[in-house]
Write an enzyme that holds these catalytic residues in place. Structure first.
Site, mmCIF file in Angstrom:
data_model
loop_
_atom_site.group_PDB
_atom_site.id
_atom_site.type_symbol
_atom_site.label_atom_id
_atom_site.label_comp_id
_atom_site.label_asym_id
_atom_site.label_seq_id
_atom_site.Cartn_x
_atom_site.Cartn_y
_atom_site.Cartn_z
ATOM 1 N N ASP A 1 -12.777 49.064 -33.103
ATOM 2 C CA ASP A 1 -13.076 48.097 -32.047
ATOM 3 C C ASP A 1 -13.359 46.710 -32.599
ATOM 4 O OD1 ASP A 1 -13.083 49.678 -29.589
ATOM 5 O OD2 ASP A 1 -14.753 50.761 -30.502
ATOM 6 N N ASP B 1 -11.667 55.197 -22.939
ATOM 7 C CA ASP B 1 -12.530 54.543 -23.925
ATOM 8 C C ASP B 1 -13.878 54.175 -23.306
ATOM 9 O OD1 ASP B 1 -13.488 53.315 -26.151
ATOM 10 O OD2 ASP B 1 -12.050 51.670 -26.160
ATOM 11 N N MET C 1 -10.618 43.425 -28.500
ATOM 12 C CA MET C 1 -11.361 42.868 -27.358
ATOM 13 C C MET C 1 -11.639 41.405 -27.684
ATOM 14 S SD MET C 1 -13.837 46.130 -26.706
ATOM 15 C CE MET C 1 -13.542 46.772 -28.353
ATOM 16 N N SER D 1 -14.638 56.530 -32.578
ATOM 17 C CA SER D 1 -14.766 55.077 -32.726
ATOM 18 C C SER D 1 -15.731 54.721 -33.851
ATOM 19 C CB SER D 1 -15.259 54.469 -31.411
ATOM 20 O OG SER D 1 -15.634 53.132 -31.631
ATOM 21 N N MET E 1 -14.396 42.884 -31.623
ATOM 22 C CA MET E 1 -15.013 42.072 -30.558
ATOM 23 C C MET E 1 -15.295 40.681 -31.094
ATOM 24 S SD MET E 1 -17.826 44.806 -29.223
ATOM 25 C CE MET E 1 -17.401 46.514 -28.894
ATOM 26 N N MET F 1 -10.434 51.402 -19.935
ATOM 27 C CA MET F 1 -11.847 51.230 -20.276
ATOM 28 C C MET F 1 -12.687 51.915 -19.203
ATOM 29 S SD MET F 1 -12.094 49.722 -23.142
ATOM 30 C CE MET F 1 -13.876 49.809 -23.070
ATOM 31 N N SER G 1 -20.486 57.035 -29.763
ATOM 32 C CA SER G 1 -21.859 57.506 -29.925
ATOM 33 C C SER G 1 -21.962 59.026 -29.812
ATOM 34 C CB SER G 1 -22.776 56.834 -28.897
ATOM 35 O OG SER G 1 -22.230 56.968 -27.614
ATOM 36 N N HIS H 1 -10.406 55.069 -34.171
ATOM 37 C CA HIS H 1 -10.445 53.949 -33.226
ATOM 38 C C HIS H 1 -11.294 52.818 -33.827
ATOM 39 C CE1 HIS H 1 -10.043 52.356 -29.109
ATOM 40 N NE2 HIS H 1 -11.294 51.944 -29.229
ATOM 41 N N HIS I 1 -8.319 48.295 -31.324
ATOM 42 C CA HIS I 1 -8.560 47.850 -29.947
ATOM 43 C C HIS I 1 -9.106 46.428 -30.005
ATOM 44 C CE1 HIS I 1 -11.194 48.547 -26.078
ATOM 45 N NE2 HIS I 1 -10.241 47.645 -25.888
HETATM 46 C C1 DX5 Z 1 -16.550 49.738 -26.099
HETATM 47 C C2 DX5 Z 1 -15.564 50.185 -27.127
HETATM 48 C C3 DX5 Z 1 -15.527 51.643 -27.322
HETATM 49 C C4 DX5 Z 1 -16.819 52.229 -27.846
HETATM 50 C C5 DX5 Z 1 -16.971 53.583 -27.234
HETATM 51 O O1 DX5 Z 1 -16.420 48.387 -25.839
HETATM 52 O O2 DX5 Z 1 -14.247 49.778 -26.794
HETATM 53 O O3 DX5 Z 1 -14.433 52.061 -28.147
HETATM 54 O O4 DX5 Z 1 -16.865 52.359 -29.237
HETATM 55 O O5 DX5 Z 1 -18.219 54.038 -27.570
HETATM 56 P P1 DX5 Z 1 -18.943 55.210 -26.765
HETATM 57 O O6 DX5 Z 1 -18.096 56.437 -26.964
HETATM 58 O O7 DX5 Z 1 -20.261 55.299 -27.436
HETATM 59 O O8 DX5 Z 1 -19.026 54.803 -25.333
HETATM 60 ZN ZN ZN Z 2 -12.465 50.716 -27.944
#
Ligand code: DX5
Ligand code: ZN
Length: 222
Positions: free
Chosen positions: A35, A175, A68, A8, A37, A137, A198, A33, A66
């Site tokens: 993300d 995820d 969100m 990610s 938001m 999730m 992370s 990936h 993804h």
């Molecule tokens: C969280 C995201 C994830 C995030 C995962 O809302 O959708 O894709 O980047 O990160 P880690 O692996 O650090 O939990």
């Molecule tokens: Zn994600």
């Protein structure tokens, strides 16, 4: 079966994105990936269409976007144009989920459904056959670096049963909070794709971490 690994970008160094995308290109990562938001669907704001386009310019692997965000149907075309290969929308954010999945496919993308930790697998009963991917999730969406919610293991096993029963082509993606300790158990429960943010980017050698996730073993076929 070897899992697909989708690091990610959320945990990448945004001031050195080209360098970090280069690392992902060289690595055994299968997808990247991405993300998105909006500060409404989740209590955080990350990145949007222009950053997706910039990542795509350097990426040699499919972008797994993804969303969100509320009203994701308004932005599908923009993310397709910005290079998305896979687009996942949240079941909790879509009033007409079937229509939205059809729109994603019509754009030439693979269509994914993401489900929050509290959303039951049964919410997918009538729609799972239309999905190419289900993003389970395993943390509450909004932030990287959280701990995986233990209920995920059972939930994935139940989802796998539903997918088989409904003859759905959907891959199961996990995820949030994925690491070396839980990867094999997630695959054993039925996961196909592991997202890791992370855990990959905080490591001194991210490429080695991606390689180690890639070799996590599926110990039980469901
Ligand atoms: C969280 C995201 C994830 C995030 C995962 O809302 O959708 O894709 O980047 O990160 P880690 O692996 O650090 O939990
Ligand atoms: Zn994600």
């Amino acid at each position: 079966m070897t899992p697909l690994i989708a690091p990610s970008v959320l945990s990448a160094d945004f001031a050195n994105l080209q360098r970090d995308i280069g690392m992902l290109n060289r690595s055994q990562a299968d997808w990247i990936h991405f993300d998105v938001m909006d500060g409404q669907f989740v209590p955080n704001i990350s990145m949007g269409v222009p950053v997706c386009e910039a990542v795509h310019r350097h990426a040699q692997k499919p972008l797994d976007v993804h969303l969100m965000i509320v009203e994701p149907e308004k932005y599908l075309e923009a993310f397709r144009k910005a290079g998305a290969s896979i687009i996942s929308v949240h079941v909790e954010a879509c009033i007409h989920l079937h229509r939205t999945l059809e729109q994603i496919k019509k754009l030439g993308c693979r269509a994914g459904i993401a489900i929050n930790p509290h959303t039951p697998v049964s919410a997918l009963e009538e729609i799972v056959a239309d999905a190419d991917l289900v993003n389970v999730m395993s943390v509450n969406p909004g932030f990287g670096g959280q701990k995986l919610i233990p209920n995920t293991f059972d939930k994935v096993a139940r989802l796998k049963e539903l997918i088989l029963r409904r003859r759905s082509p959907a891959l199961i993606e996990i995820d949030g909070g994925v690491n070396q300790e839980n990867a094999a158990a997630l695959l054993a429960a039925g996961a196909d794709v592991l997202v890791a943010g992370s855990f990959v980017f905080s490591a001194p050698d991210p490429e080695a971490v991606i390689a180690s996730l890639k070799t996590a073993v599926r110990t039980r076929e469901v």
